[in-house]
Design a protein around this motif. Structure first.
Motif, mmCIF file in Angstrom:
data_model
loop_
_atom_site.group_PDB
_atom_site.id
_atom_site.type_symbol
_atom_site.label_atom_id
_atom_site.label_comp_id
_atom_site.label_asym_id
_atom_site.label_seq_id
_atom_site.Cartn_x
_atom_site.Cartn_y
_atom_site.Cartn_z
ATOM 1 N N SER A 66 0.686 -1.007 0.036
ATOM 2 C CA SER A 66 0.084 -0.059 -0.033
ATOM 3 C C SER A 66 0.814 1.143 -0.065
ATOM 4 N N MET A 67 0.444 2.256 -0.572
ATOM 5 C CA MET A 67 1.278 3.640 -0.691
ATOM 6 C C MET A 67 1.212 4.447 0.520
ATOM 7 N N LYS A 118 -0.224 3.500 3.504
ATOM 8 C CA LYS A 118 -0.011 2.785 4.788
ATOM 9 C C LYS A 118 1.167 1.779 4.465
ATOM 10 N N ARG A 119 2.471 2.348 4.625
ATOM 11 C CA ARG A 119 3.369 1.639 3.638
ATOM 12 C C ARG A 119 4.197 0.275 4.023
ATOM 13 N N ASN A 120 3.536 -0.139 5.215
ATOM 14 C CA ASN A 120 4.116 -1.308 5.797
ATOM 15 C C ASN A 120 3.056 -2.516 5.814
ATOM 16 N N ILE A 121 1.839 -2.135 4.930
ATOM 17 C CA ILE A 121 0.773 -3.139 4.870
ATOM 18 C C ILE A 121 0.660 -3.553 3.117
ATOM 19 N N TYR A 122 0.665 -4.751 3.289
ATOM 20 C CA TYR A 122 0.160 -5.480 1.682
ATOM 21 C C TYR A 122 -0.957 -5.165 1.403
ATOM 22 N N VAL A 123 -1.357 -4.929 0.058
ATOM 23 C CA VAL A 123 -2.599 -4.924 -0.414
ATOM 24 C C VAL A 123 -3.185 -5.975 -0.662
ATOM 25 N N ASN A 124 -2.492 -7.086 -0.393
ATOM 26 C CA ASN A 124 -3.183 -8.501 -0.415
ATOM 27 C C ASN A 124 -3.932 -8.552 1.006
ATOM 28 N N ASP A 125 -2.972 -8.065 1.926
ATOM 29 C CA ASP A 125 -3.869 -8.241 3.282
ATOM 30 C C ASP A 125 -5.134 -7.512 3.521
ATOM 31 N N TYR A 126 -5.078 -6.442 2.739
ATOM 32 C CA TYR A 126 -6.155 -5.428 2.668
ATOM 33 C C TYR A 126 -7.373 -6.256 2.075
ATOM 34 N N VAL A 127 -7.082 -6.841 0.880
ATOM 35 C CA VAL A 127 -8.225 -7.603 -0.030
ATOM 36 C C VAL A 127 -8.516 -8.954 0.825
ATOM 37 N N ARG A 128 -7.512 -9.568 1.611
ATOM 38 C CA ARG A 128 -7.961 -10.561 2.463
ATOM 39 C C ARG A 128 -8.976 -10.308 3.404
ATOM 40 N N ASP A 129 -8.717 -9.296 4.145
ATOM 41 C CA ASP A 129 -9.482 -8.503 5.297
ATOM 42 C C ASP A 129 -10.945 -8.290 4.456
ATOM 43 N N THR A 178 -9.641 8.241 -2.706
ATOM 44 C CA THR A 178 -9.893 9.711 -2.145
ATOM 45 C C THR A 178 -8.316 10.065 -1.392
ATOM 46 N N ASP A 179 -7.598 8.891 -1.038
ATOM 47 C CA ASP A 179 -6.213 8.952 -0.560
ATOM 48 C C ASP A 179 -5.120 8.943 -1.612
ATOM 49 N N ARG A 180 -5.407 8.715 -2.979
ATOM 50 C CA ARG A 180 -4.499 8.366 -3.942
ATOM 51 C C ARG A 180 -3.617 7.199 -3.577
ATOM 52 N N ASP A 181 -3.877 6.340 -2.987
ATOM 53 C CA ASP A 181 -3.324 4.843 -2.785
ATOM 54 C C ASP A 181 -3.426 4.106 -3.856
ATOM 55 N N TYR A 182 -2.234 4.505 -4.985
ATOM 56 C CA TYR A 182 -2.286 3.672 -6.234
ATOM 57 C C TYR A 182 -2.337 2.402 -5.914
ATOM 58 N N THR A 183 -1.746 1.660 -5.375
ATOM 59 C CA THR A 183 -1.632 0.142 -5.468
ATOM 60 C C THR A 183 -2.843 -0.399 -4.744
ATOM 61 N N LEU A 184 -3.290 0.196 -3.610
ATOM 62 C CA LEU A 184 -4.488 -0.155 -3.128
ATOM 63 C C LEU A 184 -5.661 -0.089 -3.975
#
Lengths: 402, 332, 306
Positions: A147-148, A150-161, A359-365
């Motif tokens: 994630s851009m 929250k830089r120590n969190i993987y997008v995969n984890d977001y998705v999984r949650d 809204t946060d422009r978190d490109y990867t997320l």
């Protein structure tokens, strides 16, 4: 079958186009993920941009996003290193300097050559962030990157949650709408122009006319406030019974945060399901009506078959065909609807992540959630095509719908 | 004279539509006799199909029916749905006009054939039913029957589908087959095949056939007896030969003149279209329905009341006040 | 040598046609529409709502509260108070809800109208080009449309709005681009059936140039159906707009819309239901009347669908 796979291929192409579009618009649009209230110093910004490959040209970035990218020696030389497509050195080192982001200072982040599927799958099960290697393996190998914001969190984890939170309500409400709507439509068609017909169609209309952003709050109000008041009056004032907790009085109907329980499915499913119900009732009614008026149903009646058999055998398939075709567009309705219920009932899910990423422009997320939502759409469309070929033998032999 | 197997008595069918009541059939009385092929002739809108849909209970929901349709001592029009279902498909079957739309495109031929057989007689096993269906398909000359049996309707040609419809209708060995324009949608060569099959099967099984058509040629070729319908009424009935040799009703005569024939005088005689339009059955003309188009119509006589069916010859009935119509027309 | 007296039969012909004297299509459609009670009632409701929106400033004059005015005595969302002329209560900042709802509806309608026009233009152009050009262009365009229809364009709109700001013109354009596919398909169908119709064939056979065929025959015939579907697109557009507003991506302060108002109240409905109810009722009325009018029009012009 060939038809199904062709459709699937087309959808995949469209997903790649959509991804490219999102990818390029978000990078061309003003603003970026790193300009917060307090912009980082230029050298760190440069490193960050290099770390996320944003210093490369757009095509390279996109290819890297899709297929993965070699680890790049960012921190030491201060300029972007070489890019090796798909040839990722074993245990390469990547480091980031910059004291503001203390979570990531001088951490050795490992890049693996391949992302074997077993390892990838095991990541969905175990969740010890510090043991995970940084992988830039590309979306096609299941890596959405970091994630851009929250830089120590993987997008995969977001998705999984988030994904289960979305599917948890999307799937039951789709089933609810189908298994209620289709029989309602058939009943309405069978009793065309009678009170039954009118009742079914208007019951279906309720959800169409009251959009889910109004329906949610209204149901909360009715069930939380009015039911609570009613039960309080019933148990305490009238029956002179024990005082129940408010949770018990409202039947615990209002989902709040992560607390679960089957009863919490009730309201979100109702809100999301009724939005689909009207269309499904109408479509299945129209399909069944057409079949009931058709010559082949007249033939079936001339054979002396009873009405129930005609309905189940001769009307069922043509009756649900229009509903099946609607299941493609329905995915969009469900997705927008789940954004609404996540907001209304404060549920965790992909939708809210999607909004905040946008809204946060978190490109990867944003890319990650978009991919997942599009995959949801594709899968639904794939199911539609499968159902279609199963239902209509003409497609099976001719290869295209007429 | 042979006995009647299905008798319509004063059958009247009205349809309620938003724009008024359509009086499609007005007091039709007709007998279908045992082992005969009865041709019903009339232009579209004459109520000829509706007349025979009624005893099968296949009319649209907005129809109101009165009169009787007697079959084996029962009035089919007053039967409950369940009792009617025991009759239709087993003792009376029907073949429809458009074989392209009369078969369910979503179900396999096997399903559609076997359901009629097995629903009426639960004791028939699946293999037994299959055997009978395939035998029936072979009987109506469908080549490669066991393969066709597994296919879907869209894989068959039009003529093949109509043969399939006939096979399906005859599975339960009915006593009466109502064929509603079975050849209209087909090519001429295939028409002849279908008519041949119908005639053969009729002779073989001794059933009665009602052949509804607008094609006089089909009637002449196939039928034993003919009823001519116009404006929801029977205008003339007679044995086929008698009707063609000695038509009585002005409408029948006009109809015959409007039919192309390959004969010597066809060169000199122009094909005579019947002028005007079929009557608007929402407001049918008073008296004789054919009066507005009739060359012999006498304003007071013909509009006063509907002419009754009178016996002109042995077994030859005609509903016209002008008893000497053929004579008058010839003179004019 | 006909045996039949033509003058008589012609009289009969006229008699037969008297009952079904040809009425013009639009008049017939209008009659069907006015027989549809639900649609007529909806038209009246919509007329009232439109008048309210047009004369929204009157509400400010009557109550004495402007959209922006924050009533100190009515901070943090107070219930309706007739003496203070807060007929529908106040919001968190003490602003009058009735005035805000009426102005919000005005914005919603404006967005709907403009965005639906965008959708109309895009849809009609796409459909007309596809139908008129035909051939592989048509095949390609329709394939693309098929894919697009089962595509969550609303989500793309969310992204676009998040990135390109919430300028009201951008909102117009983006929402319009979400809802044009059905219009395109309907227009193409109409163009195709016109192209193959006998009177176009006849016009072509008599040497009428293509441009004048398109101008005089195709466009007038397409406009009717496009307008009917425009009335069905408007409620969809309102829904999209309120959805985006609900998520905080629609129009921005000082403007407001029904969706924005609903989202302000949605999380507080347990304690302050009037925050949601007033905009909710207006939104539902608006959608309901538009839906019924659209359905009524479609049934009136195209009765075979029933």
């Amino acid at each position: 079958m060939a038809y199904v796979f062709r459709r699937f291929g087309q959808m995949l192409i469209l997903v790649v186009i959509a991804l490219a579009a999102v990818f390029s618009t978000q990078r061309l649009a003003p603003g970026g993920p790193f300009d917060g209230e307090k912009p980082p110093p230029p050298e760190i910004l440069a490193n960050l941009r290099a770390y996320y490959d944003m210093d490369l040209g757009m095509p390279s970035q996109f290819m890297g996003y899709l297929f993965g990218m070699a680890a790049r020696d960012v921190g030491q030389s201060g300029r972007p290193g070489r890019v090796h497509w798909l040839t990722i050195p074993d245990r390469a080192k990547v480091s980031i300097t910059g004291s503001i982001y203390d979570e990531l200072t001088d951490d050795d982040l490992l890049v693996r050559k391949w992302c074997p599927w077993d390892e990838w799958l095991s990541r969905w099960v175990s969740s010890k962030p510090d043991q995970r290697p940084l992988r830039k393996c590309g979306v096609l190998r299941g890596d959405f990157g970091l994630s851009m914001t929250k830089r120590n969190i993987y997008v995969n984890d977001y998705v999984r949650d988030g994904l289960p939170g979305t599917l948890k309500y999307a799937v039951p409400s789709l089933l609810f709408a189908l298994f209620l709507g289709v029989p309602m439509g058939f009943l309405a068609a069978y009793f065309q122009n009678t009170r039954v017909d009118f009742a079914m169609v208007s019951a279906g209309m309720v959800g169409t006319i009251i959009p889910n952003l109004v329906m949610g709050p209204i149901l909360i109000y009715l069930l939380a406030i009015q039911l609570d008041g009613f039960f309080h009056w019933l148990f305490v004032d009238y029956l002179d019974w024990v005082e129940l907790s408010r949770r018990q009085r409202t039947l615990n109907l209002i989902p709040s945060g992560k607390s679960g329980g089957p009863i919490h499915y009730f309201l979100p499913t109702l809100v999301l399901g009724t939005a689909l119900l009207g269309r499904i009732v109408r479509l299945s009614r129209a399909g069944a009506l057409e079949a009931l008026r058709s010559n082949y149903v007249r033939t079936a009646r001339s054979k002396g078959l009873p009405n129930w058999l005609i309905l189940f055998r001769h009307v069922l398939k043509p009756g649900i065909l229009p509903v099946v075709t609607y299941l493609g567009p329905v995915s969009a309705v469900i997705l927008t609807g789940s954004l609404v219920i996540e907001y209304t009932f404060s549920l965790p899910g992909l939708g809210s992540q999607f909004i905040s990423a946008a809204t946060d422009r978190d490109y990867t997320l944003l890319m990650g959630t978009t991919v997942i939502l599009l995959v949801f759409v594709i899968v639904l469309n794939f199911i539609v095509d499968l159902l279609y070929t199963w239902l209509d033998p003409r497609i099976r032999t001719e290869g295209s719908p007429t | 004279m042979t006995q009647a197997i299905l008798s319509l008595r004063d059958l009247t069918i009205h349809f309620k539509t938003p724009d008024g009541i359509v009086k499609a059939v007005n007091g039709v009385s007709l007998d279908l006799r045992e082992q005969e092929i009865l041709g019903i002739v009339g232009e579209s809108g004459s109520g000829k199909s509706q007349t025979w849909m009624a005893p099968m209970g296949l009319l649209a929901d907005n129809a109101s029916v009165s009169g009787q349709a007697l079959f084996e001592g029962q009035d089919l029009l007053s039967l409950e749905p369940r009792a009617l279902n025991r009759v239709r498909g087993t003792k009376i079957s029907m073949v429809f006009q458009d074989p392209m739309t009369c078969l369910n495109p979503y179900l396999s031929i096997s399903t559609q054939m076997m359901e009629g057989l097995r629903f009426h007689d639960r004791s028939i096993s699946k293999t037994e039913a299959k055997k009978r269906c395939i035998a029936m398909l072979e009987r109506v000359a469908i080549p490669d029957a066991s393969r066709r049996f597994r296919q879907y309707p869209h894989e068959l040609s039009g003529g093949m589908r109509q043969r399939l419809m006939i096979a399906m209708a005859l599975l339960n060995d009915p006593k009466v087959l109502i064929a509603d324009e079975p050849t209209t949608a087909l090519d001429v060569t295939i028409q002849a095949q279908i008519l041949d099959i119908l005639r053969e099967l009729q002779a073989e099984r001794g059933m009665s056939i009602v052949l509804i058509t607008h094609d006089l040629g089909v009637v002449a070729e196939t039928c034993d007896r003919v009823a001519v319908m116009y404006g929801g009424r029977v205008q003339e009935t007679a044995a086929a030969q008698a009707l063609f040799e000695n038509p009585q009703h002005p409408y029948t005569i006009a109809l015959m003149q409007a039919t192309p024939r390959v004969e010597a005088d066809a060169e000199t005689q122009r094909l005579a279209a019947i002028p005007g339009q079929p009557p608007n059955m929402r407001v049918p003309p008073p008296g004789c329905a054919f009066f507005p188009r009739c060359p012999l119509g006498a304003p007071d006589l013909c509009t006063a009341a509907t002419p009754p069916l009178e016996e002109r010859d042995q077994d030859h009935f005609c509903a016209c006040y002008k008893a000497d119509a053929p004579q008058l027309l010839k003179e004019a | 040598m006909s045996l039949l007296r033509p003058e008589r039969s012609e009289a009969a012909l006229n008699g037969a046609f008297d009952a079904v004297k040809s009425r013009s299509l639009t008049r017939l459609a209008f009659e069907r529409f006015s027989r549809n009670k639900v649609a007529v009632v909806s038209t009246i409701i919509l007329a009232v709502l439109v008048l309210l929106a047009i004369f929204a400033p009157v509400a400010e004059i009557l109550t004495g509260y402007t959209m922006e005015f924050q009533d100190r005595n009515f901070y943090s969302a107070k219930p309706p108070n007739w003496e203070a002329k807060h007929f529908l209560g106040t919001d968190q900042n003490g602003r009058d809800i009735m005035v805000r709802v009426i102005f919000g509806m005005r914005i919603s309608m404006l967005v709907a109208l403009v965005a639906a026009t965008v959708a109309l233009v895009v849809g009609v152009l796409y459909g007309a080009i596809s139908g008129l050009v035909g051939g592989w262009v048509d095949v390609l365009m329709m394939r693309f449309l098929d894919l697009l229809i089962s595509y969550p364009l609303t989500l793309i709109a969310v992204i676009a709005l998040a990135y390109f700001g919430r300028n009201i013109y951008i909102v117009f354009a983006i929402i319009g681009l979400v809802e044009w596919q059905i219009m395109a398909r309907v227009v193409r169908g109409q163009v195709l059936s016109l192209r193959n119709s006998d009177f176009i064939e006849a016009a072509r056979a008599t040497g009428v140039p293509t441009t004048s065929i398109v101008l005089h025959h195709i466009i007038p015939n397409v406009i009717g159906i496009a307008v009917v579907y425009l009335t069905l697109t408007i409620p969809e557009v309102i829904l999209v707009e309120s959805f985006l507003g609900f998520l905080g991506l629609g129009v921005q302060e000082p403007n407001t819309s029904l969706g924005v108002l609903i989202s302000e109240g949605a999380t507080r409905v347990e304690h302050k239901p009037w925050l949601v109810f007033s905009p909710g009722v207006f939104l539902v009325l608006l959608l309901m009347s538009l839906n019924f009018i659209g359905d009524g029009l479609r049934d009136a012009f195209d009765p075979k669908d029933r």
